[in-house]
Structure formats: structure tokens, C-alpha cells
Design a protein around this motif. Structure first.
Motif, PDB file in Angstrom:
ATOM      1  N   PHE A   1       0.841  -1.191   0.000  1.00  0.00           N
ATOM      2  CA  PHE A   1       0.000   0.000   0.000  1.00  0.00           C
ATOM      3  C   PHE A   1       0.880   1.247   0.000  1.00  0.00           C
ATOM      4  CE2 PHE A   1      -2.432  -3.404   1.814  1.00  0.00           C
ATOM      5  CZ  PHE A   1      -3.715  -3.217   1.321  1.00  0.00           C
ATOM      6  N   PHE A   2       0.455   2.244  -0.799  1.00  0.00           N
ATOM      7  CA  PHE A   2       1.128   3.540  -0.861  1.00  0.00           C
ATOM      8  C   PHE A   2       0.090   4.610  -0.510  1.00  0.00           C
ATOM      9  CE2 PHE A   2       3.519   0.695  -3.524  1.00  0.00           C
ATOM     10  CZ  PHE A   2       4.843   1.035  -3.295  1.00  0.00           C
ATOM     11  N   PHE A   3       0.265   5.233   0.639  1.00  0.00           N
ATOM     12  CA  PHE A   3      -0.704   6.212   1.139  1.00  0.00           C
ATOM     13  C   PHE A   3      -0.267   7.616   0.756  1.00  0.00           C
ATOM     14  CE2 PHE A   3      -0.863   2.718   4.373  1.00  0.00           C
ATOM     15  CZ  PHE A   3      -2.069   2.194   3.940  1.00  0.00           C
TER      16      PHE A   3
ATOM     17  N   ARG B   1      -8.320  -1.891   6.301  1.00  0.00           N
ATOM     18  CA  ARG B   1      -9.527  -1.158   5.901  1.00  0.00           C
ATOM     19  C   ARG B   1      -9.454  -0.709   4.447  1.00  0.00           C
ATOM     20  NH1 ARG B   1     -11.292   2.638  11.096  1.00  0.00           N
ATOM     21  NH2 ARG B   1     -11.234   0.981  12.662  1.00  0.00           N
ATOM     22  N   VAL B   2      -8.274  -0.268   4.010  1.00  0.00           N
ATOM     23  CA  VAL B   2      -8.126   0.122   2.609  1.00  0.00           C
ATOM     24  C   VAL B   2      -8.270  -1.092   1.695  1.00  0.00           C
ATOM     25  CG1 VAL B   2      -6.528   1.062   0.898  1.00  0.00           C
ATOM     26  CG2 VAL B   2      -6.728   2.144   3.134  1.00  0.00           C
ATOM     27  N   GLY B   3      -7.708  -2.229   2.114  1.00  0.00           N
ATOM     28  CA  GLY B   3      -7.856  -3.445   1.316  1.00  0.00           C
ATOM     29  C   GLY B   3      -9.307  -3.882   1.198  1.00  0.00           C
ATOM     30  N   ASP B   4     -10.055  -3.773   2.305  1.00  0.00           N
ATOM     31  CA  ASP B   4     -11.488  -4.112   2.257  1.00  0.00           C
ATOM     32  C   ASP B   4     -12.240  -3.167   1.327  1.00  0.00           C
ATOM     33  OD1 ASP B   4     -10.967  -6.112   4.064  1.00  0.00           O
ATOM     34  OD2 ASP B   4     -11.606  -4.949   5.821  1.00  0.00           O
ATOM     35  N   LEU B   5     -11.887  -1.888   1.361  1.00  0.00           N
ATOM     36  CA  LEU B   5     -12.540  -0.909   0.485  1.00  0.00           C
ATOM     37  C   LEU B   5     -12.271  -1.221  -0.976  1.00  0.00           C
ATOM     38  CD1 LEU B   5     -14.014   1.750  -0.145  1.00  0.00           C
ATOM     39  CD2 LEU B   5     -11.854   2.945   0.287  1.00  0.00           C
ATOM     40  N   HIS B   6     -11.032  -1.534  -1.316  1.00  0.00           N
ATOM     41  CA  HIS B   6     -10.690  -1.825  -2.709  1.00  0.00           C
ATOM     42  C   HIS B   6     -11.318  -3.143  -3.173  1.00  0.00           C
ATOM     43  CE1 HIS B   6      -7.610   1.211  -3.961  1.00  0.00           C
ATOM     44  NE2 HIS B   6      -7.711   1.492  -2.672  1.00  0.00           N
ATOM     45  N   ALA B   7     -11.385  -4.119  -2.291  1.00  0.00           N
ATOM     46  CA  ALA B   7     -12.049  -5.372  -2.672  1.00  0.00           C
ATOM     47  C   ALA B   7     -13.527  -5.134  -2.952  1.00  0.00           C
ATOM     48  CB  ALA B   7     -11.880  -6.406  -1.560  1.00  0.00           C
ATOM     49  N   LEU B   8     -14.158  -4.286  -2.140  1.00  0.00           N
ATOM     50  CA  LEU B   8     -15.577  -3.977  -2.341  1.00  0.00           C
ATOM     51  C   LEU B   8     -15.790  -3.179  -3.617  1.00  0.00           C
ATOM     52  CD1 LEU B   8     -18.436  -4.166  -1.194  1.00  0.00           C
ATOM     53  CD2 LEU B   8     -17.959  -2.121   0.158  1.00  0.00           C
ATOM     54  N   SER B   9     -14.920  -2.202  -3.882  1.00  0.00           N
ATOM     55  CA  SER B   9     -15.072  -1.404  -5.107  1.00  0.00           C
ATOM     56  C   SER B   9     -14.846  -2.258  -6.355  1.00  0.00           C
ATOM     57  CB  SER B   9     -14.096  -0.229  -5.085  1.00  0.00           C
ATOM     58  OG  SER B   9     -12.762  -0.678  -5.160  1.00  0.00           O
ATOM     59  N   SER B  10     -13.910  -3.208  -6.288  1.00  0.00           N
ATOM     60  CA  SER B  10     -13.698  -4.107  -7.430  1.00  0.00           C
ATOM     61  C   SER B  10     -14.919  -4.984  -7.667  1.00  0.00           C
ATOM     62  CB  SER B  10     -12.465  -4.974  -7.185  1.00  0.00           C
ATOM     63  OG  SER B  10     -11.296  -4.202  -7.151  1.00  0.00           O
ATOM     64  N   ASP B  11     -15.536  -5.434  -6.581  1.00  0.00           N
ATOM     65  CA  ASP B  11     -16.742  -6.253  -6.717  1.00  0.00           C
ATOM     66  C   ASP B  11     -17.878  -5.455  -7.354  1.00  0.00           C
ATOM     67  OD1 ASP B  11     -18.337  -8.724  -6.055  1.00  0.00           O
ATOM     68  OD2 ASP B  11     -19.419  -7.294  -4.802  1.00  0.00           O
TER      69      ASP B  11
END
Length: 298
Positions: free
Chosen positions: A24-26, A211-221
């Protein structure tokens, strides 16, 4: 060669089961720390000869349009040495019904489907009561078009409702769970970007990455569902085209199109066969002659 090929099993290392690693790069971090992170990854051979794919995933929000864009920049490393670069972006509304007229149009669409279902059911039930002969008399091309329109339209509505619920519910909750406001306020107060220690004072890096990983997984779905919805709408447009052709039968002048296509179907089919044969021969010839030199013929 031993790093690529295992002489014991006589297989390449890339043929084994793959693992997925995430970094991750913030944007709140100072640029020096991001450069250091990249250098550490390069030194540790994070991308090596066994890597099959590198995916840079970013979620954008356009406040003027009120839309999210899920972006994937993917580098696929093929076993023959080719690196295939793909950019996939899918945009979906953050508030699908920010204007009330759009909701009324969807409600009207649902009512039209309900009316079609009611009309077809009134014809289908008596046909079933008349036994097999009655059902066979009912099963004709245009009735099949009507039922296909009803079923596919219902699937489109269900897919759109699922996207709306996902965007307005879980996606908003995942965004609200990020400490973006606190980190932005800290950047503004310091008048500079943050160090890792300063970010840790707001939230631990491990929890933030989760939390960022969960957000990106949800947006990809959601992006995948939105792409499927566009494909459904593509096929549904052809079904609606057939519905228009059915309505054209009520007008003698418009019905000419239907009768012309019906009577010339055999000739058109033979023409397509001949045309595709010639086209494939020219395509193969172009690929063989210019495929090595011109990218468009590869």
C-alpha cells in the motif's frame, strides 16, 4: 537457469500455485518515504522471474460528477517473456438517484414489465389448461421474445438494485471507516505530508491497510457487477429491437422490413458464409505476411 527451471520436477517455478501479496502507498506520507518503500521492494526482488501479474489498483472519486472510478493498471508477465499491459476502468455513480426523475423512470420501467408479465400470463394459463396441444400453439417466436424480454428485464432490475444497495450501503461504510478526515487535518495543520510515526498516531498501519484493502475489494466487486450490468443491457437492447419488430407488424408499411428479412434469410445466411470464408483467408494472409512487422496485424 535453476532459478527458472526445477530439474527435479522438470517444471518451471511459475507452474506452481500462486500467492498474492499486497503493498500500500498512502498519499498522506511524504514522498521520501514512498520512494524508500519502492527502493526496499526493488531490493527485495518483490517482482522477480516468478511473478505472473502486477496490479496497481486505485479508486478515484469525481465530486463534480458524483461518480467513482475503479482503475486497474495490470502488468501480465507471460512465460514467453512478453509483458502485457492492460488498463481497466469502470465508473459508477456514487448516488444513483441524486435526481428524482431518474427514479421515476425506473419505476415506470418496472410497471411496464409487470404489465407485460400480467398480459403474457393471461395467455399462458389458458394454453396450459388446454393441455400439450394448447401449450404448443402458444409457444411461438414472438411469445418467446416477450418472455425473454420479461426475464432479462427482471435480471437487469435485480442487478441494478444490487449495485445501488452496495454503493449506498457497504461502500459508504467502508469509506467512512477510513481516518481520512483526521489525516487530512493533520496534513493541513503541519503544512506538510506525514511521517510513518505521525500516521501511526492516528491509526496503526496494519489496521489502515486492512480497511483500505477491504474498500478496494468492495469497489472491485461493484465494478465487476457494473460491467456485467452493461453486458446485460447490451443483450437486452437486441431483445427490445425484436419487440419493436413485433410492433411493426401492426403497420403494413413498417411490416415490409420484417417480411423482407424473413423472405431473404436463406440468401443472407449463404452470403455471410461466403463473406466470412473470404474474410478469414485475407485475415490469415495479412497475419502471416505483416504480423511480425506491423502491430495491427499481430
Amino acid at each position: 537457469v535453476a532459478r527458472f527451471y526445477d530439474t527435479a520436477t522438470m517444471q518451471c517455478h511459475r507452474s506452481e500455485d500462486s500467492d498474492t501479496l499486497s503493498e500500500f502507498f498512502f498519499y498522506h506520507l511524504k514522498l521520501d518515504y514512498l520512494h524508500e518503500h519502492l527502493q526496499n521492494l526493488s531490493a527485495s526482488l518483490w517482482v522477480d522471474q516468478n511473478t505472473t501479474s502486477l496490479d496497481a489498483h486505485t479508486l478515484y472519486y469525481n465530486a463534480h460528477l458524483g461518480a467513482f472510478t475503479d482503475c486497474h493498471l495490470t502488468f501480465n508477465f507471460w512465460s514467453n517473456g512478453l509483458v502485457k499491459i492492460l488498463i481497466n476502468m469502470e465508473t459508477f455513480l456514487a448516488e444513483p438517484y441524486y435526481e428524482a426523475p431518474w427514479m421515476w423512470m425506473d419505476i415506470l420501467f418496472v410497471l411496464i414489465l409487470v404489465r407485460m408479465f400480467y398480459s403474457e400470463t393471461r395467455e399462458l394459463i389458458p394454453a396450459i389448461r388446454n393441455g400439450w396441444d394448447g401449450l404448443m400453439n402458444y409457444v411461438e417466436f414472438w411469445n418467446a421474445v416477450d418472455w425473454t424480454s420479461i426475464l432479462l428485464g427482471t435480471v437487469v432490475i435485480a442487478a441494478w438494485a444490487d449495485i445501488c444497495l452496495s454503493v449506498s450501503g457497504p461502500l459508504q461504510d467502508a469509506i467512512a471507516a477510513l481516518p481520512t478526515a483526521e489525516l487530512d487535518a493533520l496534513v493541513y495543520s503541519n503544512r506538510t505530508y506525514l511521517t510513518p510515526q505521525q500516521m501511526e498516531s492516528v491509526m496503526s498501519r496494519a489496521e489502515y491497510e486492512q480497511r483500505v484493502g477491504d474498500l478496494h475489494a468492495l469497489s472491485s466487486d461493484i465494478a465487476g457487477k457494473h460491467e456485467d450490468l452493461r453486458l446485460l443491457t447490451f443483450w437486452y437492447a437486441f431483445v427490445l429491437q425484436m419487440k419493436f419488430f413485433k410492433a411493426f407488424q401492426a403497420n403494413p408499411r413498417l411490416d415490409i422490413v420484417i417480411r423482407t428479412l424473413t423472405m431473404s434469410a436463406v440468401e443472407i445466411t449463404h452470403f455471410i458464409i461466403v463473406f466470412l470464408t473470404i474474410f478469414m483467408c485475407f485475415s490469415c494472409a495479412g497475419y502471416v505476411v505483416w504480423g511480425k512487422a506491423i502491430k495491427g496485424f499481430k
